[in-house]
Design an enzyme around this catalytic site. Structure first.
Site, mmCIF file in Angstrom:
data_model
loop_
_atom_site.group_PDB
_atom_site.id
_atom_site.type_symbol
_atom_site.label_atom_id
_atom_site.label_comp_id
_atom_site.label_asym_id
_atom_site.label_seq_id
_atom_site.Cartn_x
_atom_site.Cartn_y
_atom_site.Cartn_z
ATOM 1 N N ILE A 162 -18.092 -4.942 -5.720
ATOM 2 C CA ILE A 162 -17.559 -4.201 -6.865
ATOM 3 C C ILE A 162 -16.687 -5.060 -7.759
ATOM 4 O O ILE A 162 -16.167 -4.585 -8.770
ATOM 5 C CB ILE A 162 -16.762 -2.964 -6.396
ATOM 6 C CG1 ILE A 162 -15.637 -3.383 -5.447
ATOM 7 C CG2 ILE A 162 -17.678 -1.951 -5.746
ATOM 8 C CD1 ILE A 162 -14.767 -2.222 -4.988
ATOM 9 N N GLY A 163 -16.509 -6.320 -7.422
ATOM 10 C CA GLY A 163 -15.696 -7.187 -8.261
ATOM 11 C C GLY A 163 -15.470 -8.524 -7.614
ATOM 12 O O GLY A 163 -15.840 -8.755 -6.457
ATOM 13 N N GLY A 165 -12.418 -11.851 -8.013
ATOM 14 C CA GLY A 165 -11.293 -12.469 -8.703
ATOM 15 C C GLY A 165 -10.951 -13.791 -8.081
ATOM 16 O O GLY A 165 -11.736 -14.367 -7.322
ATOM 17 N N GLY A 166 -9.759 -14.290 -8.413
ATOM 18 C CA GLY A 166 -9.344 -15.576 -7.886
ATOM 19 C C GLY A 166 -9.188 -15.574 -6.379
ATOM 20 O O GLY A 166 -9.321 -16.593 -5.724
ATOM 21 N N GLY A 168 -11.116 -13.817 -4.330
ATOM 22 C CA GLY A 168 -12.449 -13.795 -3.759
ATOM 23 C C GLY A 168 -13.143 -12.490 -4.100
ATOM 24 O O GLY A 168 -12.639 -11.684 -4.875
ATOM 25 N N PRO A 169 -14.316 -12.228 -3.530
ATOM 26 C CA PRO A 169 -15.064 -11.019 -3.845
ATOM 27 C C PRO A 169 -14.423 -9.773 -3.239
ATOM 28 O O PRO A 169 -13.704 -9.844 -2.247
ATOM 29 C CB PRO A 169 -16.434 -11.287 -3.226
ATOM 30 C CG PRO A 169 -16.172 -12.254 -2.123
ATOM 31 C CD PRO A 169 -15.041 -13.124 -2.602
ATOM 32 N N VAL A 170 -14.712 -8.625 -3.864
ATOM 33 C CA VAL A 170 -14.237 -7.326 -3.379
ATOM 34 C C VAL A 170 -15.456 -6.446 -3.126
ATOM 35 O O VAL A 170 -16.349 -6.354 -3.975
ATOM 36 C CB VAL A 170 -13.304 -6.644 -4.399
ATOM 37 C CG1 VAL A 170 -12.784 -5.320 -3.849
ATOM 38 C CG2 VAL A 170 -12.144 -7.559 -4.760
ATOM 39 N N LYS A 184 -11.075 -6.792 0.276
ATOM 40 C CA LYS A 184 -10.818 -8.005 -0.499
ATOM 41 C C LYS A 184 -10.952 -9.196 0.441
ATOM 42 O O LYS A 184 -10.226 -9.323 1.419
ATOM 43 C CB LYS A 184 -9.424 -7.942 -1.133
ATOM 44 C CG LYS A 184 -9.182 -9.010 -2.185
ATOM 45 C CD LYS A 184 -8.079 -8.633 -3.162
ATOM 46 C CE LYS A 184 -6.710 -8.574 -2.540
ATOM 47 N NZ LYS A 184 -5.644 -8.455 -3.564
ATOM 48 N N ASP A 282 4.337 -8.903 -11.010
ATOM 49 C CA ASP A 282 3.055 -9.029 -11.698
ATOM 50 C C ASP A 282 2.522 -7.664 -12.141
ATOM 51 O O ASP A 282 1.348 -7.358 -11.961
ATOM 52 C CB ASP A 282 2.035 -9.732 -10.792
ATOM 53 C CG ASP A 282 0.910 -10.393 -11.576
ATOM 54 O OD1 ASP A 282 1.101 -10.660 -12.780
ATOM 55 O OD2 ASP A 282 -0.158 -10.638 -11.000
#
Length: 503
Positions: A162-163, A165-166, A168-170, A184, A282
């Site tokens: 589903i996604g 990012g930095g 790793g994959p989700v 995650k 953040d």
């Protein structure tokens, strides 16, 4: 080189007596006869010769045979070009014991250095160390086996991704009891280290609140580092507001106002109500997730910091996201909960306007939502900020409250920013919002205002085209001094090539 004949001009039989360590070991040694030709080696073995003080003395005595003087005209050179000595324990041509020892020592040093570097980079013992540290944290969270997670995600099937990012994959997964989860997975190429991984587990497991994302547990097994969260089907606030058009969600004004209040309540809990006083560091639209009812949940605690960790509030490890960081923290490393208040103010402006804080019109020019808000404030027309997609279907009084609260929260002077509990009181109408007075010396620039207005309106008329908005998100990357920012649980963009290029 010498003449080789039986004349008086030759060197005759080339006969020597050989002495080792002063002891005669060979009498009448004829090198020409022994070698049997030019450039050929002669190997001799002698017993009971002991080396003293690392010195072996070899003497070749002329045996008085052959010529007694050099010829007048000829080419002269050595009878023996080189001498090498080896231990009798080694066969001829093999390495000496000392050479073998030297090679072994050198190889051992190289191996130790290589393993040391790999250990320093976390290639060995990483997972065991993490497991020990995880146990030492005594966190109240579930520990999943890799087998369980593989079963839940159908062995990390690409259809469940589903996604990315930095971090790793989700992946989306489903536990045997029917609970949906978001997994995650730490990538081997990730810039995020053990500190952020453990920090997120330790922080979020100790924080339970309706407006904080729930961590079901983690998995540290084999070469896998996994964080298991509750699955939130409406993804992130950023994607809902200004992500690709096909993924946007129509958020009416009551929903936007509810989201603002929910984020504020979550931060008030972190700063003032929990037993751990936490600065998130953040807060941004991509770190606010939306559940089925579009209620917000703050996520990603990889950079979170305890407010009591440093009484000086000076941080040498600045981390966060450019465009959301409070100026005193970004420039001087001064970190308090007021840094989160500033970030909330930016997110509140984004919720009202439906636009990302940072808009890149070209390589030379960038527009900032906060600057536009200040210009509109000076012009007395703050309602121009409201997302035109709402039309007239919004509560003007509530919208003005949210905008004025956002301006208070983004005050350049941190001490003039309100606490998050006071922000909640403002947004819920229990406390009147004081008038914001800008301490900026900037004079309203009508030309700049008009350019910004035309740009924002053009984007809206183009139905917030994917290309333009993608550019704004791509430039909304993390900025850090010594560490990578925590990554989003549900990144806005699913193309991992962007993150690789950014890193």
């Amino acid at each position: 080189m010498f003449t080789d004949d039986q004349t008086y001009a030759s060197l005759g039989r080339r006969v020597f007596d050989i002495y080792l360590q002063g002891k005669p070991v060979q009498k009448d040694f004829n090198i020409a006869k022994e070698a049997g030709g030019v450039g050929k080696e002669v190997i001799k073995q002698f017993k009971n010769i002991f080396v003293n003080s690392s010195t072996l003395e070899i003497r070749l005595y002329w045996a008085g045979k052959g010529t007694q003087f050099l010829p007048n005209r000829s080419v002269y050179g050595p009878l023996i070009s080189a001498i090498s000595v080896e231990s009798a324990d080694s066969p001829p041509g093999s390495l000496s014991a000392r050479a073998v020892v030297g090679i072994v020592v050198a190889a051992a040093v190289i191996i130790i250095l290589v393993f040391g570097i790999l250990w320093w980079k976390g290639c060995f013992g990483k997972k065991k160390t993490l497991a020990r540290e995880l146990r030492s944290l005594d966190v109240q969270t579930g520990l999943f086996t890799l087998r369980q997670i593989k079963a839940a995600t159908n062995n990390f099937d690409i259809s469940n991704k589903i996604g990315e990012g930095g971090f790793g994959p989700v992946y989306k997964g489903c536990l045997p009891n029917g609970t949906l989860i978001a997994v995650k997975q730490l990538s081997s190429k990730s810039k995020q280290g053990n500190r952020e991984f453990l920090n997120e587990i330790g922080m979020i497991s100790a924080l339970q609140h309706p407006y904080l994302v729930k961590l079901h547990g983690c998995c540290v097994e084999g070469d896998q580092l996994l964080l298991i969260y509750e699955y939130l089907e409406n993804n992130s606030l950023a994607r809902a507001l200004f992500g690709p058009e096909e993924h946007q969600i129509k958020l009416d004004w009551p929903t936007r106002q509810k989201i603002c209040v929910g984020i504020a309540r979550g931060l008030a809990y972190l700063h003032e109500e929990s037993r751990l006083k936490v600065v998130h560091r953040d807060i941004k639209a991509t770190n606010v997730l939306l559940d089925t009812n579009l209620d917000p949940k703050i996520s990603d605690f990889g950079l979170a910091k305890l407010d009591e960790e440093d009484n000086t509030h000076i941080s040498t490890r600045i981390a966060g996201t450019y465009g959301y960081m409070a100026p005193e923290y970004a420039m001087h490393g001064y970190l308090t909960d007021k840094a989160d208040v500033y970030s909330f103010g930016i997110v509140a402006l984004e919720i009202v306007s439906g636009k990302s804080n940072t808009m890149f019109r070209s390589k030379e020019e960038a527009f900032y939502l906060l600057d536009w808000a200040h210009l509109l404030k000076e012009r007395g027309d703050l309602l121009e900020l409201v997302d035109r997609r709402l039309g007239l279907d919004f509560n003007k009084k509530e919208a003005m409250v949210v905008i004025n609260v956002a301006l208070l929260c983004t005050n350049v002077t941190s001490n003039l920013r309100p606490s998050m509990s006071l922000v909640v009181s403002f947004l819920e109408g229990r406390t009147v919002v004081p008038e914001f007075v800008s301490d900026s010396s900037e004079v309203m620039d009508e030309k700049k205002l008009e350019v910004m207005r035309q740009y924002y309106y053009q984007m809206e008329e183009n139905n917030l085209s994917t290309t333009s908005q993608s550019q704004s998100i791509l430039n909304d990357g993390p900025w850090t001094a010594t560490s990578s920012s925590a990554v989003d649980l549900y990144p806005v963009h699913l193309d991992s090539s962007y993150w690789e290029e950014r890193n």
